[in-house]
Write a protein that holds these residues in place. Structure first.
Motif, short mmCIF file in Angstrom:
data_model
loop_
_atom_site.label_atom_id
_atom_site.label_comp_id
_atom_site.label_asym_id
_atom_site.label_seq_id
_atom_site.Cartn_x
_atom_site.Cartn_y
_atom_site.Cartn_z
N SER A 37 0.84 -1.34 0.01
CA SER A 37 0.20 0.01 0.33
C SER A 37 0.74 1.43 0.37
O SER A 37 0.64 2.36 -0.72
CB SER A 37 -0.65 -0.09 1.39
OG SER A 37 -1.38 -0.91 1.26
N LEU A 38 1.53 1.25 0.14
CA LEU A 38 2.30 2.51 1.00
C LEU A 38 3.36 2.62 -0.36
O LEU A 38 3.90 3.28 -1.03
CB LEU A 38 3.23 2.49 1.99
CG LEU A 38 4.69 3.23 1.92
CD1 LEU A 38 4.25 4.53 2.76
CD2 LEU A 38 6.02 2.51 3.14
N TRP A 39 3.68 1.51 -0.84
CA TRP A 39 4.59 2.05 -2.55
C TRP A 39 3.66 2.01 -3.83
O TRP A 39 4.11 3.03 -4.49
CB TRP A 39 5.23 0.18 -2.98
CG TRP A 39 5.76 0.32 -4.24
CD1 TRP A 39 5.91 0.22 -5.63
CD2 TRP A 39 7.11 0.33 -3.37
NE1 TRP A 39 7.08 0.43 -6.11
CE2 TRP A 39 8.03 0.88 -5.03
CE3 TRP A 39 8.09 0.51 -2.79
CZ2 TRP A 39 9.30 0.44 -5.51
CZ3 TRP A 39 9.57 0.60 -2.70
CH2 TRP A 39 10.15 0.53 -3.99
N ASP A 43 3.82 5.98 -5.97
CA ASP A 43 4.06 5.81 -7.75
C ASP A 43 2.63 7.35 -7.20
O ASP A 43 2.78 8.38 -7.87
CB ASP A 43 2.95 5.13 -7.65
CG ASP A 43 4.34 4.23 -7.61
OD1 ASP A 43 5.82 4.27 -7.46
OD2 ASP A 43 3.86 2.57 -7.46
N SER A 44 1.35 7.11 -6.58
CA SER A 44 0.66 7.90 -7.09
C SER A 44 0.86 9.74 -6.36
O SER A 44 0.51 10.04 -6.93
CB SER A 44 -0.94 7.67 -6.33
OG SER A 44 -0.38 7.57 -4.77
N LEU A 45 1.76 9.96 -5.56
CA LEU A 45 2.76 11.00 -5.31
C LEU A 45 3.00 11.77 -5.46
O LEU A 45 2.58 12.80 -6.04
CB LEU A 45 3.02 10.76 -4.01
CG LEU A 45 3.30 12.07 -3.31
CD1 LEU A 45 2.61 13.44 -3.09
CD2 LEU A 45 4.04 11.95 -1.96
N GLU A 46 4.09 10.72 -6.66
CA GLU A 46 4.58 11.18 -7.90
C GLU A 46 4.02 11.62 -9.57
O GLU A 46 4.45 12.37 -9.36
CB GLU A 46 6.14 9.98 -8.68
CG GLU A 46 6.21 9.95 -7.03
CD GLU A 46 7.53 8.79 -7.92
OE1 GLU A 46 7.52 8.26 -9.05
OE2 GLU A 46 8.75 8.51 -6.94
N VAL A 130 3.07 11.04 13.44
CA VAL A 130 3.25 10.71 12.12
C VAL A 130 3.68 9.90 12.58
O VAL A 130 5.50 9.79 12.65
CB VAL A 130 3.79 12.32 11.73
CG1 VAL A 130 3.86 12.51 10.19
CG2 VAL A 130 2.98 13.63 12.36
N GLN A 131 3.44 9.28 10.71
CA GLN A 131 3.86 7.92 10.84
C GLN A 131 5.46 8.18 9.86
O GLN A 131 5.15 9.11 9.05
CB GLN A 131 3.52 7.05 10.12
CG GLN A 131 2.10 6.67 11.05
CD GLN A 131 2.69 5.37 12.03
OE1 GLN A 131 3.87 4.79 11.85
NE2 GLN A 131 2.19 5.38 13.04
N PRO A 132 6.27 8.05 10.54
CA PRO A 132 7.92 8.00 8.92
C PRO A 132 7.18 7.33 7.95
O PRO A 132 6.76 6.69 8.07
CB PRO A 132 9.23 7.44 10.12
CG PRO A 132 8.05 6.31 10.78
CD PRO A 132 6.85 6.78 11.02
N TYR A 133 8.01 8.18 7.26
CA TYR A 133 7.85 7.15 5.44
C TYR A 133 9.64 7.10 4.82
O TYR A 133 10.46 7.33 5.50
CB TYR A 133 7.20 8.17 4.53
CG TYR A 133 7.77 9.81 4.11
CD1 TYR A 133 8.71 9.83 3.29
CD2 TYR A 133 7.77 10.67 5.65
CE1 TYR A 133 9.04 11.16 3.51
CE2 TYR A 133 8.20 12.14 5.11
CZ TYR A 133 8.95 12.14 3.74
OH TYR A 133 10.01 13.22 3.74
N LEU A 134 9.52 6.50 4.11
CA LEU A 134 11.09 5.65 3.77
C LEU A 134 10.56 6.77 1.79
O LEU A 134 10.15 6.53 1.68
CB LEU A 134 11.02 4.92 2.69
CG LEU A 134 12.26 3.95 1.78
CD1 LEU A 134 13.44 4.25 3.05
CD2 LEU A 134 11.70 2.40 2.33
N MET A 135 11.84 7.13 1.78
CA MET A 135 12.85 8.52 0.45
C MET A 135 13.64 7.08 -0.50
O MET A 135 14.87 6.38 0.06
CB MET A 135 12.67 9.59 0.97
CG MET A 135 11.61 9.88 1.17
SD MET A 135 11.81 12.40 1.07
CE MET A 135 13.21 12.14 2.93
N ASP A 136 13.89 6.77 -1.45
CA ASP A 136 14.72 6.49 -2.54
C ASP A 136 15.44 7.43 -2.47
O ASP A 136 16.54 7.41 -2.35
CB ASP A 136 13.80 5.57 -3.25
CG ASP A 136 13.60 3.90 -3.05
OD1 ASP A 136 12.01 3.45 -3.58
OD2 ASP A 136 13.28 3.89 -1.14
#
Length: 619
Positions: A37-39, A43-46, A130-136
């Protein structure tokens, strides 16, 4: 836009919490997303960022994010957390990339998803989770987030420093306030202890004073009771001795009466024998002319009147006093001869007390009380000690340190308790100084064998080593006697006791002196020595009558002295004239007023003894 909070997790790593939305984009809509779901959400955010006009075209992304392990890979549903170690938490302040406008950031380590589940999610700053998130890859949003994070971190540091400084200031103020309060408490405690100590000391002092007063009162009561008991015993003993003395005196009187009867009988027998012998002589020798050997009484009186200058009343008083003195001396001689004890040992203390008399009111009372104690001594008859006192008090006036007025008051106090003491003192005065009568004996070659005999036998000149004293020394002694006599007659009352030989006797002395005595060096010195102490009281009592007598002194007595034209009389004439003209009789003589002194506790017994003797004598 600011970060909500940050939390330092265990193990030295920092967990970052981000706000829910940035530019309307939710970063943590679902805290329990799965990895798939995060992945898909990234994609939708980009896509949304690429289509938005707020971001430039270079940031657009054509290729969608792929899962490194494949889309079908299964991941455990867990929250995403970003952690930074303590060493990697330092973020460079102000280091920005000028070309790209991005904030340089340190390396960030990410743990696996399972590590986030074991951390305590309750320790976090801020109000929002706030939940942390991952940035590539670092994009515009990531740069903005890093910049916001750095700014928020700086603000937090400033705020923490400010709060720490405020806390330090508040702690310092509280410390100073507490120190001041403790200082005030210590000061109040010290003052309270000092006050308590003073009150305790005062209380103990009051208790000690009250106890001392109580013990003193008890001791004084015991002393008074013991003194009263001793006085009662002493009075009983004295009463017994007085009765025994009366019996002895009655026995002596009877023996004297028998001796006188025997003497009269022998005298009568001798007279009868003489008459018979005279009768026989007349028969044998004839008539004998007695006029050749007998002097007529009239002629004798006329001759004595020319020699002795005094009033008849003064001479009769002198003879009566001298007769009492002779009788008392004879009685004392009989008592001393009959007694086995040495009675003379009781007289030296009398002379010592007389020498200690001073012009102080309490001293006068004390010395009189001590003298009365000696008179009451049962070991010695009262007549012996009283006669010794009369003689010594008259002799003491020759000493330069004699306090005439104080001695006169002692004489008045003694005579109030022992009345016959006054006659003895006056008789000793008459023997020592004939001008206290007043009387003067003129020189006559027919009456006296020599002038030395006249001076010695009639005027009372002293002889030392076979030589008579000089006229100057004799006048100095007469002046001392007359000064004490003048101090005695000017004393009216002492402690409420009236003087039996007071101003009235002084007035008679002055009148008799001016009426009978001639004016010469001896009488002038006597008159001046009398007026100096006695004139003040005589004027206060007799007023104009006394001034008339002074006028007679000025007009008759002094004029008679001046007619002698004797250089030795000039000084005494000037002194008498100065006394009258300067009206010195209006001034109280020096030493007349006794100095006051408070009553000492040691002298209470003397006052009680004095009152006890008064009671004894009144009985």
């Amino acid at each position: 836009m600011t970060f909500s909070s940050f939390c330092l997790r265990g193990g030295g790593k920092l967990e970052l919490r981000f706000p829910h939305r940035v530019h309307g984009i939710a970063f943590e809509p679902e805290p329990n997303w799965s990895f798939e779901s995060l992945w898909s959400e990234l994609d939708s955010l980009e896509e949304k960022l690429s289509s938005s006009a707020n971001f430039p075209a270079p940031f657009a992304k054509n290729q969608s994010r792929g899962c490194p392990h494949g889309e079908k890979a299964k991941r455990l549903p867990a929250a995403f957390s970003m952690r930074v170690s303590d060493e990697e938490l330092e973020v460079s302040d102000g280091e920005e990339d000028d070309s790209r406008g991005l904030v340089a950031a340190k390396r960030i380590n990410f743990d696996d998803a399972n590590a986030g589940e074991n951390e305590d999610s309750g320790q976090e700053f801020g109000a929002l989770d706030v939940q942390p998130y991952l940035m590539d890859e670092v994009g515009l949003v990531e740069a903005a987030l890093f910049e916001l994070f750095d700014q928020h971190q700086l603000e937090l540091k400033v705020e923490i420093r400010r709060q720490i400084s405020a806390l330090e200031m508040e702690l310092m103020r509280k410390y100073q306030k507490d120190a001041s309060a403790f200082a005030r408490i210590d000061k109040y405690s010290e003052a309270r202890r000092d006050t308590d100590w003073k009150l305790d000391t005062l209380y103990q002092r009051n208790i000690a004073e009250a106890l001392d007063d109580h013990l003193t009162s008890i001791q004084r009561d015991h002393e008074i009771k013991s003194q009263m008991e001793e006085r009662r015993i002493r009075i009983d003993l004295e009463e017994a001795k007085r009765k025994e003395k009366a019996v002895q005196e009655e026995r002596l009187r009877q023996e004297r009466a028998r001796e006188e009867a025997h003497a009269k009988r022998r005298a009568e027998e001798a007279r009868i024998a003489a008459l018979e012998a005279e009768k026989k002589e007349k028969e044998e020798a004839g008539k004998i002319e007695d006029s050749r050997t007998v002097i007529s009484p009239v002629q004798t009186n006329a001759t004595a009147g020319d020699i002795v200058r005094a009033s008849a009343s003064a001479l009769s008083l002198e003879q009566a006093r001298l007769q009492k003195l002779r009788e008392l001396e004879n009685q004392n001689q009989s008592l001393m001869s009959m007694s086995n004890m040495n009675l003379d040992k009781h007289t030296p203390p009398i002379g010592r007390l007389i020498r200690q008399i001073r012009g102080i009111e309490e001293n006068v009372r004390t010395k009189a009380s001590e003298l009365l104690k000696i008179f009451k001594n049962p070991e010695c008859p009262e007549s012996i000690t009283v006669a010794a006192f009369a003689k010594k008090v008259v002799e003491h006036c020759e000493n330069p340190d004699n306090a005439a007025f104080a001695s006169a008051q002692v004489i008045v106090l003694i005579s109030s308790q022992v009345p016959y003491a006054m006659d003895l003192i006056l008789a000793d005065f008459h023997k020592a100084c004939i001008y206290t009568v007043p009387k003067h004996i003129a020189y006559s070659k027919a009456a006296f064998s020599s002038k030395e005999a006249y001076y010695k036998e009639q005027l009372g000149f002293k002889e030392d080593g076979g030589q008579l004293e000089s006229v100057k020394d004799y006048l100095r002694r007469m002046e001392a006697y007359m000064r004490l006599y003048g101090a005695l007659v000017q004393t009216e009352t002492v402690r409420g006791i009236e003087n039996s030989h007071g101003p009235a006797a002084g007035w008679l002395w002055l009148a008799r002196f001016l009426n009978a005595l001639p004016a010469n060096a001896f009488t002038a010195v006597a008159l001046n020595a009398f007026l100096q102490p006695a004139g003040f009281v005589l004027y206060r009592k007799y007023k104009s009558q006394f001034r008339k007598l002074l006028h007679m002194v000025s007009s008759h007595f002094l004029n008679a002295l001046k007619t002698r034209d004797d250089p030795d009389l000039r000084l005494i004439i000037m002194e008498i004239e100065s006394y009258i003209q300067d009206r010195r009789y209006l001034q109280e003589p020096e030493g007349r007023r006794m100095e006051g002194k408070p009553l000492l506790s040691s002298q209470i017994a003397s006052e009680q003894d004095y009152n006890g003797y008064n009671y004894y004598y009144s009985r």
